[in-house]
Design an enzyme around this catalytic site. Sequence first.
Site, mmCIF file in Angstrom:
data_model
loop_
_atom_site.group_PDB
_atom_site.id
_atom_site.type_symbol
_atom_site.label_atom_id
_atom_site.label_comp_id
_atom_site.label_asym_id
_atom_site.label_seq_id
_atom_site.Cartn_x
_atom_site.Cartn_y
_atom_site.Cartn_z
ATOM 1 N N LYS A 286 -52.484 33.048 93.510
ATOM 2 C CA LYS A 286 -52.326 32.104 94.624
ATOM 3 C C LYS A 286 -53.210 30.878 94.407
ATOM 4 C CE LYS A 286 -53.466 32.135 99.618
ATOM 5 N NZ LYS A 286 -53.210 30.725 99.687
ATOM 6 N N THR B 3 -52.006 24.551 96.344
ATOM 7 C CA THR B 3 -53.177 24.190 97.142
ATOM 8 C C THR B 3 -54.147 23.340 96.334
ATOM 9 O OG1 THR B 3 -52.943 26.250 98.390
ATOM 10 C CG2 THR B 3 -55.070 25.121 98.527
ATOM 11 N N TRP C 44 -34.008 31.231 95.474
ATOM 12 C CA TRP C 44 -33.565 32.616 95.655
ATOM 13 C C TRP C 44 -32.898 32.809 97.016
ATOM 14 C CZ3 TRP C 44 -38.585 31.202 94.589
ATOM 15 C CH2 TRP C 44 -39.480 31.184 95.663
ATOM 16 N N GLU D 206 -44.096 23.040 91.488
ATOM 17 C CA GLU D 206 -43.149 24.124 91.194
ATOM 18 C C GLU D 206 -42.028 23.711 90.244
ATOM 19 O OE1 GLU D 206 -44.167 26.917 92.238
ATOM 20 O OE2 GLU D 206 -45.019 26.781 94.236
#
Length: 199
Positions: free
Chosen positions: A41, A45, A96, A131
């Site tokens: 994670k 951020t 997805w 991403e």
Amino acid sequence: MSDRQTRHRQAMQKLKAHVDERVADATEQRGQLLVFTGNGKGKTTAAWGTVTRALGYGYRVGVVQFIKGQWACGERERLEADPRLEVAIMATGFTWETQNREADTRACGEAWAEAARMLADPGIYLVVLDEITYMLKFGYLDIATVRQALEARPAEQTVIVTGRNAHRELLAMADTVTEMQEVRHGFNAGLEARRGIDY
């Protein structure tokens, strides 16, 4: 002075000399390519933290969100009023969820067009391709296209690429690669993503 304090001071002097030498050797001035990858994670951020830093110095910033754009994003909501920040969002959100390769490829192409425009703009100091690694992995975007745009970008522009499974060519091009390693993630134990913490 105690023996312990003497040893500590000597160790710190040696460390300082090493750090000072490294700082003196770092003289090249140019934009960078940073890759934040890995299964842990914090990749997006970390990118938003750098966006905040650049905006804090008055620089123009562009962010293209390829996956999580339609999901709530506290950082984006806090910063989007800044006139120096431009955000483009891939229309389909999570791939997805759509399960439609044609629609996702088309949406990726539209988002990439915005990214390519930002990468060609010498007035934009920082570009975040959030991403984008998934777009390459799923074959919605060609690595040669991305590589060409990264190589042709203005010399002072820094780019941050985020996402798991970064393409080996991106890793080879990057000045800095940070791999977020998952040791434990609450989601795997049934913890729901928390507003203001996870998004």
